[in-house]
Design an enzyme around this catalytic site. Structure first.
Site, mmCIF file in Angstrom:
data_model
loop_
_atom_site.group_PDB
_atom_site.id
_atom_site.type_symbol
_atom_site.label_atom_id
_atom_site.label_comp_id
_atom_site.label_asym_id
_atom_site.label_seq_id
_atom_site.Cartn_x
_atom_site.Cartn_y
_atom_site.Cartn_z
ATOM 1 N N VAL A 181 35.711 33.795 44.198
ATOM 2 C CA VAL A 181 36.279 32.294 44.472
ATOM 3 C C VAL A 181 36.334 31.917 46.184
ATOM 4 O O VAL A 181 36.346 30.902 46.451
ATOM 5 C CB VAL A 181 37.642 32.395 44.032
ATOM 6 C CG1 VAL A 181 38.531 30.865 44.153
ATOM 7 C CG2 VAL A 181 37.713 32.592 42.321
ATOM 8 N N ASP A 182 36.685 33.039 46.846
ATOM 9 C CA ASP A 182 36.713 33.006 48.146
ATOM 10 C C ASP A 182 35.271 32.624 48.643
ATOM 11 O O ASP A 182 35.134 31.834 49.638
ATOM 12 C CB ASP A 182 36.936 34.349 48.931
ATOM 13 C CG ASP A 182 38.442 34.748 49.090
ATOM 14 O OD1 ASP A 182 39.128 33.649 49.037
ATOM 15 O OD2 ASP A 182 38.730 35.979 49.112
ATOM 16 N N VAL A 183 34.124 33.172 47.997
ATOM 17 C CA VAL A 183 32.635 32.909 48.588
ATOM 18 C C VAL A 183 32.407 31.557 48.061
ATOM 19 O O VAL A 183 31.989 30.710 49.088
ATOM 20 C CB VAL A 183 31.719 33.638 47.922
ATOM 21 C CG1 VAL A 183 30.293 33.381 48.165
ATOM 22 C CG2 VAL A 183 31.994 35.109 48.389
ATOM 23 N N GLY B 88 34.240 29.066 50.466
ATOM 24 C CA GLY B 88 33.556 29.299 51.768
ATOM 25 C C GLY B 88 32.388 28.239 51.904
ATOM 26 O O GLY B 88 32.236 27.292 52.654
#
Length: 381
Positions: free
Chosen positions: A168-170, A173
């Site tokens: 989810v972070d990727v 981003g």
């Protein structure tokens, strides 16, 4: 060397951990001058996230911070805050992923920042937005849980698991980088900056595509199917003779080719498997038939036999095998940067291919405060 497509773009990166640093690294690979602002003593949290380590530094940090310069600033210090404010005044883009309101405490919130610099593109990344969810902590695992991803991921119903990377972070981003590029395009025609806002929960819901679409469009709440697909069959993992093998058949033609490759043409005419809809309805019977056949050869043997027939299949590789495959295919999955001491550092290549202005790898991930002296002199001038 040809300047990168984002050459001349100055990015003030107040982000930390993963979502924001990943976005700014992508921009840096494409030529942007990214100044990573971090506390001069503790630095980015990921500097301490090891093992594993390479050349004495956490590989987690190294994986998302190449092509940047590190500026150590303590925003609670009056002189350092003045320098941070001057950096904001000069920057084209600012990234931050603090809890909502944190940058306002230092006079660097988006309203004040854009008063100082009307052309600034100000990107805020949060976990749950800046309204009712502002106080909630934005950790990837938490988002995967409450955002529904774990509800469709796992070996069986009642056994939810997270993905093997902070996906989810990727994804967030990536969305942040796209939003910033869109805002920069708008600035080219108007001269005006704007506030770009992305949050982990919204990015996850968007990225779950067919699963969330099935809910919004048809009211269907999906569950865990293990390695199966809710709408396609056979589309799962089977045990070959030596290791797991993926079969990803997407249409009737591919299914017929699979049956021929398995020396089981009788399955083509079986009314349970005549169409994709039939195969999904009888997926357990289909898996039993195919599993018995696939267990007779190794995964590599099936790959060599079925791939020329147009059947999407492949063994479940570990990362070493995955890199070997990418290299065999000529994809160039590795990127090498060299530090001031001449020691090479091997990172993962940027996946964006540009024929005229390809990604560049000019700087190793900076050591904490490595460029502070030069940058403070520039900001003080």
């Amino acid at each position: 060397m040809t300047p990168g497509p984002l050459s001349g773009l100055l990015v003030a990166d107040f982000g930390r951990v993963l979502a924001a640093p990943y976005a700014t690294m992508l921009l840096a690979d494409l030529g942007a001058d990214v100044i990573k602002v971090e506390h001069p003593v503790t630095g980015d949290d990921t500097r301490a996230w090891g093992p594993p380590h390479a050349q004495g530094e956490a590989t987690y940090y190294l994986s998302v911070n190449r092509n940047k310069r590190s500026l150590g600033l303590d925003l609670r210090d009056e002189q350092d805050l003045r320098r941070a404010t001057e950096l904001v005044r000069r920057a084209d883009v600012l990234f931050e992923n603090f809890r909502p309101g944190t940058m306002d405490k230092y006079g660097l919130g988006q309203h004040r920042a854009r008063e100082l610099n009307p052309g600034l593109v100000y990107c805020s990344i949060t976990g749950f937005g800046a309204q009712a969810g502002a106080a909630l902590p934005g950790y990837d695992l938490l988002i995967q849980a409450v955002g529904g991803l774990m509800s469709v991921t796992g070996p069986a119903p009642g056994q939810p698991v997270k993905t093997g990377v902070a996906l989810v972070d990727v994804l967030t981003g990536l969305h942040a980088a796209i939003g910033v590029l869109a805002a920069l395009r708008h600035r080219e025609t108007t001269g005006d900056g704007q506030h770009v806002q992305v949050d982990l929960l919204s990015c996850l819901l968007s990225s779950m595509v067919n699963q969330t679409g099935g809910y919004t469009l048809a009211g269907q709440v999906p569950g865990i199917l293990g390695n199966r697909h809710p709408s396609i069959a056979p589309y799962e993992v089977f045990p070959a003779q030596d290791r797991p093998l993926v079969i990803a058949v997407g249409n009737d033609r591919q299914f017929a080719a699979l049956c021929q490759g398995l020396d089981a043409p009788h399955l083509i005419d079986d009314p349970r498997f005549a169409t994709n809809t039939d195969r999904v309805a009888h997926v357990d019977e289909l898996a039993a038939e195919l599993g018995e056949l696939l267990a007779t050869r190794t995964a590599a043997e099936w790959f060599d036999r079925l791939t020329p027939l147009g059947v999407p299949c492949g063994p479940v590789n570990d990362l070493a095998q995955a890199f070997d495959l990418a290299e065999t295919l000529g994809l160039g999955p590795r990127a090498t940067v060299t530090g001031p001491d001449g020691a090479p550092l091997q990172l993962v290549a940027n996946p964006i291919g540009l024929s005229g202005t390809p990604p560049r790898y000019e700087r190793r991930p900076p050591r904490l405060g490595e460029h502070t002296e030069d940058l403070t002199a520039w900001l003080d001038s």
